[in-house]
Design a protein around this motif. Structure first.
Motif, PDB file in Angstrom:
ATOM      1  N   GLU A 200       1.460  12.659 -10.183  1.00 26.73           N
ATOM      2  CA  GLU A 200       0.815  11.327 -10.160  1.00 26.73           C
ATOM      3  C   GLU A 200       0.853  10.969  -8.528  1.00 26.73           C
ATOM      4  O   GLU A 200       0.264  10.627  -8.794  1.00 26.73           O
ATOM      5  CB  GLU A 200       1.969  10.830 -11.288  1.00 26.73           C
ATOM      6  N   GLU A 203      -2.702  12.432  -7.100  1.00 29.87           N
ATOM      7  CA  GLU A 203      -3.377  11.774  -7.331  1.00 29.87           C
ATOM      8  C   GLU A 203      -3.321  10.446  -7.058  1.00 29.87           C
ATOM      9  O   GLU A 203      -4.360  10.574  -6.289  1.00 29.87           O
ATOM     10  CB  GLU A 203      -4.005  11.580  -8.891  1.00 29.87           C
ATOM     11  N   HIS A 204      -2.462  10.147  -6.755  1.00 30.18           N
ATOM     12  CA  HIS A 204      -2.591   8.282  -6.123  1.00 30.18           C
ATOM     13  C   HIS A 204      -2.811   8.612  -4.524  1.00 30.18           C
ATOM     14  O   HIS A 204      -3.346   7.814  -4.485  1.00 30.18           O
ATOM     15  CB  HIS A 204      -0.606   7.784  -6.208  1.00 30.18           C
ATOM     16  N   LYS A 206      -4.607  10.863  -2.829  1.00 31.67           N
ATOM     17  CA  LYS A 206      -5.419  11.776  -3.528  1.00 31.67           C
ATOM     18  C   LYS A 206      -6.778  10.321  -3.275  1.00 31.67           C
ATOM     19  O   LYS A 206      -7.793  10.529  -2.677  1.00 31.67           O
ATOM     20  CB  LYS A 206      -6.213  12.564  -4.091  1.00 31.67           C
ATOM     21  N   SER A 207      -6.629   9.706  -4.938  1.00 30.81           N
ATOM     22  CA  SER A 207      -7.233   8.251  -4.599  1.00 30.81           C
ATOM     23  C   SER A 207      -7.347   6.780  -3.409  1.00 30.81           C
ATOM     24  O   SER A 207      -8.327   6.450  -3.332  1.00 30.81           O
ATOM     25  CB  SER A 207      -6.812   8.053  -6.095  1.00 30.81           C
ATOM     26  N   ALA A 208      -6.270   6.881  -2.569  1.00 34.55           N
ATOM     27  CA  ALA A 208      -5.824   6.147  -2.105  1.00 34.55           C
ATOM     28  C   ALA A 208      -6.600   6.882  -0.697  1.00 34.55           C
ATOM     29  O   ALA A 208      -7.389   5.647   0.056  1.00 34.55           O
ATOM     30  CB  ALA A 208      -4.692   5.744  -1.524  1.00 34.55           C
ATOM     31  N   TYR A 209      -6.373   7.543  -0.171  1.00 32.50           N
ATOM     32  CA  TYR A 209      -7.367   7.964   1.092  1.00 32.50           C
ATOM     33  C   TYR A 209      -8.521   8.914   0.299  1.00 32.50           C
ATOM     34  O   TYR A 209      -9.117   9.309   1.627  1.00 32.50           O
ATOM     35  CB  TYR A 209      -6.448   9.307   2.090  1.00 32.50           C
ATOM     36  N   GLY A 210      -8.868   9.184  -0.471  1.00 32.29           N
ATOM     37  CA  GLY A 210     -10.461   9.531  -1.086  1.00 32.29           C
ATOM     38  C   GLY A 210     -10.293  10.700  -0.265  1.00 32.29           C
ATOM     39  O   GLY A 210     -11.159  11.618  -0.184  1.00 32.29           O
ATOM     40  N   GLU A 213     -10.463  15.828  -4.807  1.00 26.46           N
ATOM     41  CA  GLU A 213      -9.416  16.232  -6.165  1.00 26.46           C
ATOM     42  C   GLU A 213      -8.760  17.794  -6.395  1.00 26.46           C
ATOM     43  O   GLU A 213      -7.736  18.308  -7.179  1.00 26.46           O
ATOM     44  CB  GLU A 213     -10.062  16.469  -7.088  1.00 26.46           C
TER      45      GLU A 213
END
Length: 326
Positions: A200, A203-204, A206-210, A213
């Motif tokens: 988790e 994933e946070h 990766k989603s915050a810095y683009g 995956e």
């Protein structure tokens, strides 16, 4: 439909007769046990090789089956030696075949002769399976004793401790299987929770810095931090070396230019900028003079002009005059 029931006569007494075979005076094997009092049992025997009958001299192929009289005639150590006496189906002659446990084979004793089809491994580049050389000398008793002593020592020093260790390990793991299973499942649940929390967090990030995956993030620990810090220091040092080399190269290129040419270009650029709209010259020449003036000012701010000869104020006043920037 086949019947599986048996007929018990009215005068049959289980305590007296025991079984129907005893009541009827028969053996369980039937006619096959008619010579059982002599130690002979009738069995189905298949020839293990090709033979010639000694009575009719006919060839009998391997695999022909006979109702043979099986009898135990001796022992080879603890292995029994059996004899199979068969009647030729082409004549009234009998032949006998015995087992040979020593050489793991069958031997024709009487009444027939075996077809010689043996394959010698030594003649074909192989090794003999059984060593039955009659010319072999007697066994050295001291060598045999030494061999048996070494085997006994190896068993006492190596094999027995190893077996005991395996037995103790087996007893340790099988003493309380429920407790071991409970401990393993608890450890598995804790590890599963840690893995889920780490996924988790990844994933946070990766989603915050683009980040993609499929990118695998390293675990944050002391070793990874030290490695990342070392790489950052190396990259910073390399960047500083490139910047210093670039400054030295620019300073060397500027130092080569004559000081008079630099002051002339600066004055010309300043004059062109002051009377930009009133000049009726070529716009390309004006742009070129402006670019040269900017280049000269940037080189002077880096310190390259400090190493060159300062411009002559009198010659500048005579040629172009000083222009004050507003």
């Amino acid at each position: 439909m086949q019947g599986f029931n048996k007929y018990y006569p009215p005068d049959f007494d289980p305590q007296k007769h025991g079984s129907l075979n005893a009541y009827q005076g028969k053996h369980a094997l039937g006619d096959r046990a008619r010579k059982l009092d002599k130690g002979i049992l009738i069995v189905r025997f298949e020839l293990p090789f090709n033979i010639w009958c000694g009575t009719c001299n006919n060839h009998i192929g391997m695999g022909v089956r006979y109702n043979a009289e099986k009898k135990k005639i001796g022992n080879y150590y603890s292995t029994p030696i059996y004899s199979f006496r068969c009647k030729c189906h082409l004549c009234d002659g009998w032949f006998e075949i015995q087992t040979d446990p020593k050489n793991t084979r069958y031997v024709v004793v009487s009444g027939a002769r075996q077809k010689d089809e043996e394959w010698d491994p030594a003649e074909n580049g192989g090794f003999a399976v059984h060593e039955t050389d009659p010319n072999q000398g007697p066994v050295d008793p001291l060598a045999a004793l030494e061999k048996s002593t070494d085997a006994q020592n190896h068993m006492n020093n190596v094999q027995i401790p190893r077996i005991e260790a395996l037995q103790n390990l087996s007893d340790h793991y099988s003493s309380d299987p429920y407790a071991h299973s409970l401990r393993v499942r608890k450890r598995f649940r804790e590890k599963k929770k840690l893995d889920k929390a780490r996924e988790e967090a990844d994933e946070h990030i990766k989603s915050a810095y683009g980040l993609p995956e499929t990118l695998a993030l390293t675990t944050e620990d002391e070793e990874s931090k030290a490695k990342a810090k070392e790489q950052w220091e190396q990259a910073r040092q390399a960047m500083e070396e490139r910047e210093s080399a670039k400054r030295r190269r620019i300073g060397a290129e500027i130092a080569v230019l004559p000081s008079a040419s630099s002051s002339r270009l600066s004055a010309r650029a300043t004059h062109s900028r002051a009377g930009g709209s009133s000049s009726s010259g070529d716009p390309v020449s004006a742009l070129r003079a402006k670019i040269l003036g900017n280049t000269a000012r940037q080189a002077g701010s880096l310190g390259g002009l400090g190493r060159s000869k300062p411009p002559d104020a009198k010659s500048s006043n005579l040629k172009g005059g000083l222009v004050k920037r507003v």
